[in-house]
Design a protein around this motif. Structure first.
Motif, mmCIF file in Angstrom:
data_model
loop_
_atom_site.group_PDB
_atom_site.id
_atom_site.type_symbol
_atom_site.label_atom_id
_atom_site.label_comp_id
_atom_site.label_asym_id
_atom_site.label_seq_id
_atom_site.Cartn_x
_atom_site.Cartn_y
_atom_site.Cartn_z
ATOM 1 N N ALA A 1 0.778 -1.028 0.163
ATOM 2 C CA ALA A 1 -0.034 0.004 0.052
ATOM 3 C C ALA A 1 0.850 1.376 0.040
ATOM 4 C CB ALA A 1 -0.886 0.054 1.294
ATOM 5 N N GLY A 2 0.725 2.347 -0.905
ATOM 6 C CA GLY A 2 1.507 3.308 -0.794
ATOM 7 C C GLY A 2 2.724 3.013 -2.019
ATOM 8 N N ASP A 3 3.811 3.568 -1.510
ATOM 9 C CA ASP A 3 4.980 3.477 -2.355
ATOM 10 C C ASP A 3 6.167 3.423 -1.552
ATOM 11 O OD1 ASP A 3 5.618 6.160 -1.669
ATOM 12 O OD2 ASP A 3 4.498 6.533 -3.477
ATOM 13 N N GLY A 4 7.450 3.233 -2.124
ATOM 14 C CA GLY A 4 8.473 3.149 -1.514
ATOM 15 C C GLY A 4 9.161 4.286 -0.594
ATOM 16 N N THR A 5 8.352 5.494 -0.641
ATOM 17 C CA THR A 5 8.965 6.617 0.216
ATOM 18 C C THR A 5 7.767 6.546 1.378
ATOM 19 O OG1 THR A 5 8.979 7.834 -2.001
ATOM 20 C CG2 THR A 5 9.010 9.257 0.131
ATOM 21 N N LYS A 6 6.761 6.234 1.206
ATOM 22 C CA LYS A 6 5.720 6.306 2.437
ATOM 23 C C LYS A 6 4.705 4.956 2.037
ATOM 24 C CE LYS A 6 4.153 9.340 6.079
ATOM 25 N NZ LYS A 6 3.760 10.761 6.192
ATOM 26 N N GLY A 7 5.041 3.963 2.834
ATOM 27 C CA GLY A 7 4.105 2.855 2.204
ATOM 28 C C GLY A 7 4.071 1.651 3.339
ATOM 29 N N VAL A 8 3.368 0.728 2.804
ATOM 30 C CA VAL A 8 3.161 -0.463 3.956
ATOM 31 C C VAL A 8 3.583 -1.733 3.150
ATOM 32 C CG1 VAL A 8 1.707 -1.542 5.743
ATOM 33 C CG2 VAL A 8 1.508 0.936 5.374
ATOM 34 N N LEU A 9 4.314 -2.471 3.398
ATOM 35 C CA LEU A 9 4.559 -3.685 2.677
ATOM 36 C C LEU A 9 4.047 -4.904 3.598
ATOM 37 C CD1 LEU A 9 6.637 -1.764 1.739
ATOM 38 C CD2 LEU A 9 7.948 -3.874 0.863
ATOM 39 N N TRP A 10 3.288 -5.930 2.872
ATOM 40 C CA TRP A 10 2.910 -6.956 3.870
ATOM 41 C C TRP A 10 3.876 -8.176 3.743
ATOM 42 C CZ3 TRP A 10 2.022 -12.266 3.418
ATOM 43 C CH2 TRP A 10 1.121 -12.911 4.247
ATOM 44 N N MET A 11 4.678 -8.240 5.007
ATOM 45 C CA MET A 11 5.729 -9.313 4.927
ATOM 46 C C MET A 11 5.415 -10.828 5.338
ATOM 47 S SD MET A 11 8.254 -7.536 4.193
ATOM 48 C CE MET A 11 9.905 -7.968 4.999
ATOM 49 N N LEU B 1 4.432 -6.486 9.136
ATOM 50 C CA LEU B 1 4.349 -5.306 8.199
ATOM 51 C C LEU B 1 5.719 -4.650 8.135
ATOM 52 C CD1 LEU B 1 1.249 -3.775 8.713
ATOM 53 C CD2 LEU B 1 1.649 -5.377 7.302
ATOM 54 N N LEU B 2 6.095 -4.097 6.793
ATOM 55 C CA LEU B 2 7.355 -3.316 6.771
ATOM 56 C C LEU B 2 6.896 -1.904 6.516
ATOM 57 C CD1 LEU B 2 10.499 -3.251 6.873
ATOM 58 C CD2 LEU B 2 10.509 -3.540 4.596
ATOM 59 N N ILE B 3 7.251 -0.982 7.209
ATOM 60 C CA ILE B 3 6.694 0.353 7.103
ATOM 61 C C ILE B 3 7.716 1.224 6.355
ATOM 62 C CG2 ILE B 3 5.589 2.248 8.308
ATOM 63 C CD1 ILE B 3 4.377 0.365 10.058
ATOM 64 N N MET B 4 7.205 1.824 5.428
ATOM 65 C CA MET B 4 8.438 2.636 4.937
ATOM 66 C C MET B 4 7.926 4.306 4.857
ATOM 67 S SD MET B 4 10.263 0.914 1.795
ATOM 68 C CE MET B 4 11.144 -0.490 1.982
ATOM 69 N N VAL B 5 9.032 5.174 5.561
ATOM 70 C CA VAL B 5 8.478 6.579 5.777
ATOM 71 C C VAL B 5 10.075 7.114 5.363
ATOM 72 C CG1 VAL B 5 6.853 6.181 7.493
ATOM 73 C CG2 VAL B 5 9.373 6.242 8.127
ATOM 74 N N PRO B 6 9.989 8.240 5.004
ATOM 75 C CA PRO B 6 11.114 9.113 4.457
ATOM 76 C C PRO B 6 12.104 8.930 5.947
ATOM 77 C CG PRO B 6 9.447 10.434 4.130
ATOM 78 C CD PRO B 6 8.770 9.447 4.805
ATOM 79 N N TYR B 7 13.444 8.910 5.426
ATOM 80 C CA TYR B 7 14.631 8.519 6.305
ATOM 81 C C TYR B 7 14.617 9.197 7.560
ATOM 82 C CZ TYR B 7 18.942 6.742 7.955
ATOM 83 O OH TYR B 7 20.109 6.041 8.761
ATOM 84 N N PHE C 1 10.686 -1.973 -10.656
ATOM 85 C CA PHE C 1 10.688 -2.287 -9.305
ATOM 86 C C PHE C 1 11.481 -2.003 -8.439
ATOM 87 C CE2 PHE C 1 9.426 -5.460 -12.893
ATOM 88 C CZ PHE C 1 8.436 -6.118 -12.120
ATOM 89 N N ASP C 2 10.970 -2.065 -7.068
ATOM 90 C CA ASP C 2 12.011 -1.640 -6.155
ATOM 91 C C ASP C 2 12.101 -2.978 -5.392
ATOM 92 O OD1 ASP C 2 11.967 0.863 -6.488
ATOM 93 O OD2 ASP C 2 11.574 1.741 -4.638
ATOM 94 N N VAL C 3 13.615 -3.208 -5.053
ATOM 95 C CA VAL C 3 13.909 -4.442 -4.710
ATOM 96 C C VAL C 3 14.891 -4.059 -3.238
ATOM 97 C CG1 VAL C 3 15.685 -6.463 -5.001
ATOM 98 C CG2 VAL C 3 14.619 -5.214 -6.858
ATOM 99 N N VAL C 4 14.480 -5.047 -2.226
ATOM 100 C CA VAL C 4 15.276 -4.725 -0.923
ATOM 101 C C VAL C 4 15.693 -6.133 -0.689
ATOM 102 C CG1 VAL C 4 13.546 -2.989 0.053
ATOM 103 C CG2 VAL C 4 13.166 -5.041 0.466
ATOM 104 N N CYS C 5 16.975 -5.860 -0.041
ATOM 105 C CA CYS C 5 17.798 -7.097 0.497
ATOM 106 C C CYS C 5 18.537 -6.792 1.801
ATOM 107 C CB CYS C 5 18.526 -7.824 -0.583
ATOM 108 S SG CYS C 5 19.771 -6.904 -0.852
ATOM 109 N N PHE C 6 19.169 -7.669 2.336
ATOM 110 C CA PHE C 6 19.905 -7.144 3.633
ATOM 111 C C PHE C 6 21.051 -6.420 3.355
ATOM 112 C CE2 PHE C 6 17.495 -10.549 5.599
ATOM 113 C CZ PHE C 6 16.729 -10.037 6.771
ATOM 114 N N ARG C 7 21.351 -5.226 3.799
ATOM 115 C CA ARG C 7 22.561 -4.372 3.613
ATOM 116 C C ARG C 7 24.024 -5.331 3.402
ATOM 117 N NH1 ARG C 7 23.637 0.755 3.538
ATOM 118 N NH2 ARG C 7 21.242 1.387 4.465
#
Lengths: 175, 118
Positions: A46-56, A61-67, A146-152
């Motif tokens: 829901a939303g996008d990578g700047t401000k959004g909610v991801l169903w994990m 949930l993984l919540i994305m907000v500005p840093y 696509f936006d991809v996330v993985c461990f740093r």
């Protein structure tokens, strides 16, 4: 040899991991207050990578907000969920974030992940946790790619395989 | 290539996204149990040539454990179900029995059906 897509590595993204009973109305309200979005259905963002909610997962949930607003958002969530069994942690620095943009972006990921990435199966707003070559990763589709996330800790590896995968000619098999 | 449907997130998981967890529905015998019971918990396994009930973990995904009914000979998958249960769903047992008459697995299968009909 042409490029199928352009790979961009992002410097920082604000991320909060939230584990709780997602069917609890209080949790939904807290998430909405922090991000402006409701809890998404399974496998969605829901939303996008700047401000959004991801169903994990069914309870995560993984919540994305500005840093620079992570601490405030985290404070807001923890306050809203006082008395509700939950776990909310700032994990902004735990993950590396990439954008794979271009007409053939889905071919780049299809070479690395065991996911049906055909245009009819995976569309804008779909989110999937999976395996990217040899490491765990997750990605979602937006308007430009696509936006991809993985461990740093495996960020350099992921960047390498993504850039290598972006080389070559498209097969056109994914619609 | 084995693909299983995760009952929690609905994703068609590739085998490489999963971690195998061995046999399902083991009963754990702990302190106060007899040596025979503890041995059965540790070592005695079904190992059938046919439909087997197994534990899998969606390791590269939601991270949840689930159970799967799979034929070890043909790799046919009969279904998956959440791990918070002591027995496979009756629906799944019937589906297996329809294709494999006489199938039994520990206390599940044929005896279940006979018990239900009696």
């Amino acid at each position: 040899m042409s490029e199928l897509a352009t790979i961009t590595r992002h410097a920082e993204r604000g991320m909060i991991t939230l584990r709780a009973d997602l069917s609890d109305g209080t949790v939904g309200e807290a998430v909405r207050a922090a991000t402006g979005h409701a809890i998404p259905a399974a496998g969605k963002i829901a939303g996008d990578g700047t401000k959004g909610v991801l169903w994990m997962s069914p309870d995560e949930l993984l919540i994305m907000v500005p840093y620079d607003t992570v601490d405030a958002a985290l404070e807001q969530i923890v306050t809203a969920l006082s008395g509700v069994h939950h776990l909310a942690v700032n994990v902004s620095d735990a993950r590396a974030v990439f954008t794979v943009a271009g007409d053939d972006a889905r071919e780049v990921l299809a070479r690395l992940c065991p996911v049906d990435l055909h245009a009819q199966s995976f569309g804008v707003g779909d989110f999937r946790r999976t395996r990217l070559a040899q490491v765990p990763a997750a990605f979602w589709q937006h308007e430009t790619g696509f936006d991809v996330v993985c461990f740093r800790s495996v960020g350099d590896y992921a960047e390498g395989v993504l850039r290598r995968s972006a080389q070559g000619t498209p097969t056109g098999a994914l619609g | 290539m084995l693909t299983l449907s995760c009952p929690y997130c609905g994703v068609q998981c590739d085998e490489t996204e999963l971690a195998a967890g061995g046999e399902a529905h083991l009963k754990r015998y702990g302190p106060e149990s007899s040596p025979e019971e503890f041995e059965s918990y540790l070592f005695v396994r079904e190992n059938p040539k046919g439909v087997h009930l197994e534990r899998w973990r969606h390791a590269h995904g939601c991270g949840k454990w689930f159970h799967a009914a799979r034929c070890t000979m043909t790799l046919e998958v009969f279904g998956t179900y959440p791990a918070q249960t002591l027995a496979p769903p009756q629906e799944l047992v019937e589906k297996i029995l329809a294709k494999r008459p006489g199938w039994t697995w520990r206390e599940f299968g044929q005896s279940d059906m006979e018990g239900a009909q009696a």
